[in-house]
Design a protein around this motif. Sequence first.
Motif, PDB file in Angstrom:
ATOM      1  N   UNK A  84       4.074  -0.532  -1.897  1.00 14.52           N
ATOM      2  CA  UNK A  84       3.564   0.121  -3.098  1.00 14.52           C
ATOM      3  C   UNK A  84       2.799  -0.822  -4.010  1.00 14.52           C
ATOM      4  N   UNK A  85       3.030  -2.120  -3.863  1.00 13.46           N
ATOM      5  CA  UNK A  85       2.373  -3.094  -4.742  1.00 13.46           C
ATOM      6  C   UNK A  85       1.347  -3.960  -4.032  1.00 13.46           C
ATOM      7  N   UNK A  86       1.336  -3.921  -2.717  1.00 12.32           N
ATOM      8  CA  UNK A  86       0.472  -4.819  -1.944  1.00 12.32           C
ATOM      9  C   UNK A  86      -0.985  -4.385  -2.030  1.00 12.32           C
ATOM     10  N   UNK A  87      -1.919  -5.340  -2.031  1.00 13.46           N
ATOM     11  CA  UNK A  87      -3.338  -4.980  -1.969  1.00 13.46           C
ATOM     12  C   UNK A  87      -3.662  -4.343  -0.619  1.00 13.46           C
ATOM     13  N   UNK A  88      -4.716  -3.549  -0.594  1.00 14.18           N
ATOM     14  CA  UNK A  88      -5.087  -2.832   0.624  1.00 14.18           C
ATOM     15  C   UNK A  88      -5.361  -3.796   1.774  1.00 14.18           C
ATOM     16  N   UNK A  89      -5.957  -4.944   1.484  1.00 10.54           N
ATOM     17  CA  UNK A  89      -6.288  -5.901   2.544  1.00 10.54           C
ATOM     18  C   UNK A  89      -5.038  -6.386   3.264  1.00 10.54           C
ATOM     19  N   UNK A  90      -3.947  -6.613   2.517  1.00 12.10           N
ATOM     20  CA  UNK A  90      -2.706  -7.082   3.135  1.00 12.10           C
ATOM     21  C   UNK A  90      -2.104  -5.997   4.017  1.00 12.10           C
ATOM     22  N   UNK A  91      -2.134  -4.759   3.540  1.00 11.32           N
ATOM     23  CA  UNK A  91      -1.586  -3.651   4.328  1.00 11.32           C
ATOM     24  C   UNK A  91      -2.414  -3.424   5.587  1.00 11.32           C
ATOM     25  N   UNK A  92      -3.734  -3.534   5.475  1.00 13.15           N
ATOM     26  CA  UNK A  92      -4.589  -3.390   6.652  1.00 13.15           C
ATOM     27  C   UNK A  92      -4.328  -4.507   7.660  1.00 13.15           C
ATOM     28  N   UNK A  93      -4.068  -5.710   7.164  1.00 17.65           N
ATOM     29  CA  UNK A  93      -3.718  -6.807   8.064  1.00 17.65           C
ATOM     30  C   UNK A  93      -2.426  -6.499   8.805  1.00 17.65           C
ATOM     31  N   UNK A  94      -1.460  -5.906   8.114  1.00 11.18           N
ATOM     32  CA  UNK A  94      -0.189  -5.553   8.741  1.00 11.18           C
ATOM     33  C   UNK A  94      -0.389  -4.501   9.831  1.00 11.18           C
ATOM     34  N   UNK A  95      -1.214  -3.486   9.527  1.00 10.06           N
ATOM     35  CA  UNK A  95      -1.505  -2.452  10.526  1.00 10.06           C
ATOM     36  C   UNK A  95      -2.261  -3.049  11.706  1.00 10.06           C
TER      37      UNK A  95
END
Length: 313
Positions: A207-218
């Motif tokens: 909920x707090x992570x930037x989109x770039x970090x979440x995309x890296x995780x995916x």
Amino acid sequence: MTNSPRVLPLAAAAVTVVLWASAFVSIRSAGDAYSPGALALGRLLAGALTLGCFLLVRRAGLPPRAAWPGIVVSGLLWFGVYMVVLNWGEQEVDAGTAAMLVNIGPVLIVLLGSRLLGEPLPRRLPAGIVVSFAGAVAVGLSMSDEGHASVLGVLLCLLAAVGYAAGVVAQKPALRHAGALQVTTFGCLVGAVACLPFTGQLVDQAGRAPLSATLNMVYLGVFPTALAFTTWAYALARTTAGRMGATTYAVPALVVLMSWLFLDELPGALTLAGGALCLAGVAVSRSRPRTSGGAGAGSAGPATGGRPGRPGP
């Protein structure tokens, strides 16, 4: 025609090497927003979802009962422990250093493969172990003046190498009874279940992570996990565990290049020298003694039928 059976396993190993190298960089990028356990769980969930879709399309079904011990052990150690510990280690050291340390794994794979799978033991393995250990010590010393956390990172990366090696050796027998897609899918699911205690962290941090970090995780889940672990298992089923471990020789060099290009990170001179020693130890352990003829070529190690120092299946 005689070389055609080697082409697909070699291509699969090459895909694995490139994607795993990119994983070290993505882990480093996402590590600022996600804790080690949360990042591992998110990666495994994305990977399991992707693999599950392919499994349904291929109608592969459940693996045979004989494959499950290897799937469970590799799922816990490689998909579970390895990913959490590596994520933690990369919060303490740069991506290139982590890759060099983790690539002590091939030496451990040869040791475990000989002990547990009956694969041939290279004559130069003891010398390779000594050289790799000296490299690990050099890396640790090079980072010791940066504080305890950096030394902790070195130890975590070495622990990740142990989990990686044990997972590879456990996976090899499972591939005798089940396909690469089955072994990878259910191994990923086992790892995801083992990481479920980190669910609260993942929900909170997403909920707090930037989109770039979440995309890296995916990305980590879809490509370095779902795709690369499947191509790895495909190649592993067609060669020895020791020889497949040797295919990761190229990973640290690719990681150092990628982390320089995308993260502006470059290990120090002593760290690079220590990492080079780690890889040299792996190369020594996998090399063949010079012989006057071809009669003794088969006694050098698990890379049966291969050429000296040439990685890949």
